[in-house]
Design a protein around this motif. Structure first.
Motif, PDB file in Angstrom:
ATOM      1  N   CYS A   1       0.826  -1.202   0.000  1.00 50.51           N
ATOM      2  CA  CYS A   1       0.000   0.000   0.000  1.00 50.51           C
ATOM      3  C   CYS A   1       0.862   1.255   0.000  1.00 50.51           C
ATOM      4  N   PRO A   2       0.371   2.316  -0.621  1.00 53.40           N
ATOM      5  CA  PRO A   2       1.101   3.594  -0.555  1.00 53.40           C
ATOM      6  C   PRO A   2       0.986   4.196   0.832  1.00 53.40           C
ATOM      7  N   ALA A   3       1.865   5.131   1.141  1.00 55.21           N
ATOM      8  CA  ALA A   3       1.846   5.767   2.458  1.00 55.21           C
ATOM      9  C   ALA A   3       0.526   6.472   2.719  1.00 55.21           C
ATOM     10  N   SER A   4      -0.118   6.987   1.663  1.00 56.57           N
ATOM     11  CA  SER A   4      -1.377   7.707   1.826  1.00 56.57           C
ATOM     12  C   SER A   4      -2.508   6.805   2.302  1.00 56.57           C
ATOM     13  N   ALA A   5      -2.340   5.472   2.227  1.00 55.76           N
ATOM     14  CA  ALA A   5      -3.389   4.547   2.672  1.00 55.76           C
ATOM     15  C   ALA A   5      -3.513   4.512   4.180  1.00 55.76           C
ATOM     16  N   GLY A   6      -2.520   4.983   4.881  1.00 58.23           N
ATOM     17  CA  GLY A   6      -2.562   4.964   6.335  1.00 58.23           C
ATOM     18  C   GLY A   6      -2.127   3.621   6.897  1.00 58.23           C
ATOM     19  N   GLY A   7      -2.189   3.513   8.217  1.00 58.89           N
ATOM     20  CA  GLY A   7      -1.677   2.304   8.873  1.00 58.89           C
ATOM     21  C   GLY A   7      -2.735   1.371   9.403  1.00 58.89           C
ATOM     22  N   GLN A   8      -4.029   1.636   9.147  1.00 62.09           N
ATOM     23  CA  GLN A   8      -5.084   0.769   9.657  1.00 62.09           C
ATOM     24  C   GLN A   8      -5.483  -0.272   8.626  1.00 62.09           C
ATOM     25  N   LEU A   9      -5.559  -1.525   9.064  1.00 60.28           N
ATOM     26  CA  LEU A   9      -5.946  -2.599   8.155  1.00 60.28           C
ATOM     27  C   LEU A   9      -7.414  -2.506   7.767  1.00 60.28           C
ATOM     28  N   SER A  10      -8.280  -2.204   8.741  1.00 57.55           N
ATOM     29  CA  SER A  10      -9.726  -2.242   8.499  1.00 57.55           C
ATOM     30  C   SER A  10     -10.383  -0.962   8.991  1.00 57.55           C
ATOM     31  N   ARG A  11     -11.554  -0.701   8.476  1.00 62.10           N
ATOM     32  CA  ARG A  11     -12.364   0.396   8.971  1.00 62.10           C
ATOM     33  C   ARG A  11     -12.927   0.043  10.346  1.00 62.10           C
ATOM     34  N   PRO A  12     -13.184   1.034  11.175  1.00 62.91           N
ATOM     35  CA  PRO A  12     -13.926   0.772  12.403  1.00 62.91           C
ATOM     36  C   PRO A  12     -15.314   0.229  12.071  1.00 62.91           C
TER      37      PRO A  12
END
Length: 433
Positions: free
Chosen positions: A402-413
């Motif tokens: 994933c690109p850095a812009s995707a963030g570090g969370q695997l899933s949505r809350p």
């Protein structure tokens, strides 16, 4: 009795005779002089431009030379006797200013209005440099011009309205300058125009209307300040194969593109276009479709997968697309669908496409997808980049691709997924035009 000449010697005689005639003709043509008005125009061009340090373009422009047409860099001449009372003379038909080499800084100065005195000119080219000032409006008098390419300099002011008189023009490239004002409407009515490149300027106003054009196949006006809507189908050239209007201030639906069946490259990115994406744009001939960072809504059309080719790219990211993804884009080599509102299960066709390496990049992060049917432990080719983060599921792959812009969370809350599902359940279905 005297013997008649053998065929061999007759052949040699005729060869020598033809050589003598050709040599005499060539010798006389070398003595032709460059038309006086053209010579004066070239001198004015040299006086208005200069070589930047490291450039040696004008080193061959020696006006004491008896044959400037064969010694001046960038100058091509043709024989003409149509406008001379003293017999035939040489006229400049092509003027290429600069070398175009990557290690050459180019030219500085300004474009001389005396170029308009080269009345037989069919090609005018200015390579990258630091040439400033306006484009001389008198260039519009050169009705024989077929190619005008003045790119990668610092030209300012408007595109001359007089260019609407260049009835033989087939290529106009004024890209990467600092031109301003509106695109003259008359340019869109040039019947022979095939290539129009005005990218990376400061042009404003509306996108021009192209009445009944069957010749124009390339339009590039990206990175300007154009605003408004795309014209209706009646005012778009049906012959168009390449269209880029990215990074402008345009808005509204794009139904005007439905009739452009010949398109192979489309870039509308970074505008404010809205509404559904026409189904007619989802076909393999349109090998590059870049619609990211707009306000498109609706879904991806429900159709079977299309056979997209090598180097194909589709970018629909950063829009408001909804619904379940259909198989129509499976097989695209580089596919960006991230940052939308897609839901449900991803069709098996996409899994098959990345597993066999047909799709090399698939970005689906930041949606509301609930399932990606990839078997546990299934390996992917090293050339594949698959990003599934921040969806309504635990993705079968991590964040490595994933690109850095995707963030570090695997899933949505979980609450975001439930709130979105409830809101879409209450929302009436969107109608596609």
């Amino acid at each position: 009795m005297a013997q008649s000449p053998s065929p061999f010697w007759l052949f040699i005689f005729f060869v020598l005779l033809l050589f003598h005639v050709f040599a005499s003709s060539s010798s006389s043509s070398f003595q032709l002089e460059l038309n006086g008005a053209d010579a004066a125009a070239l001198l004015a061009v040299k006086n208005s431009l200069t070589d930047l340090p490291g450039t040696h373009f004008f080193s061959t422009w020696d006006f004491a030379s008896p044959r400037p047409c064969s010694t001046f860099a960038g100058v091509t001449c043709s024989l003409s006797d149509s406008d001379s009372d003293s017999g035939p003379s040489l006229r400049v038909t092509s003027l290429v200013l600069g070398t175009g080499l990557s290690d050459s800084p180019g030219l500085a100065g300004s474009l001389s209005a005396s170029i308009s005195n080269l009345t037989h000119l069919t090609q005018l080219v200015l390579f990258a440099g630091l040439v400033t000032g306006p484009i001389p409006p008198l260039l519009g008098n050169l009705v024989d011009l077929r190619v005008v390419s003045l790119t990668n300099n610092r030209l300012t002011g408007p595109i001359p309205n007089s260019f609407s008189s260049l009835r033989n023009l087939h290529t106009l490239d004024l890209s990467f300058n600092q031109l301003s004002g509106a695109i003259p409407p008359g340019i869109a009515r040039l019947g022979q125009l095939k290539v129009l490149i005005l990218a990376s300027n400061m042009l404003s106003g509306e996108f021009p209307k192209f009445p009944e054009s069957e010749e124009l196949f390339h339009i590039d006006v990206k990175r300007n300040r154009l605003w408004g809507r795309l014209p209706s189908p009646a005012w778009m050239p049906v012959s168009l194969r390449y269209l880029s209007v990215s990074e402008n201030n345009m808005w509204g639906p794009i139904n005007g593109l439905e009739s452009l069946s010949e398109l192979v490259y489309l870039d509308l990115s970074m505008n404010k276009f809205s509404g559904p994406i026409p189904d007619s744009l989802f076909h393999s001939r349109l090998n590059s479709m870049l619609l990211q960072r707009n306000n498109f809504s609706g879904g991806v059309p429900t159709a079977s997968s299309t056979s997209y080719g090598h180097n194909s790219i589709v970018d629909l990211s950063h829009n408001s697309l909804t619904g379940q993804l259909s198989p129509v884009l499976a097989g695209v080599e580089t596919l960006f669908l991230n940052n939308n509102r897609l839901t449900g299960k991803v069709p098996d066709e996409y899994v098959n496409s990345i597993s066999n390496g047909e799709t090399k990049t698939l970005y689906l992060q930041h949606n509301y997808i609930s399932e990606f049917p990839m078997e546990s432990g299934m390996g992917l080719p090293e050339t594949v980049s698959l990003c599934l983060s921040y969806n309504c599921m635990v993705p079968p792959v991590g964040l490595a691709a994933c690109p850095a812009s995707a963030g570090g969370q695997l899933s949505r809350p979980a609450y975001q997924c439930s709130v979105y599902r409830n809101s879409t359940a209450r929302r009436p279905p969107l109608r596609r035009n």
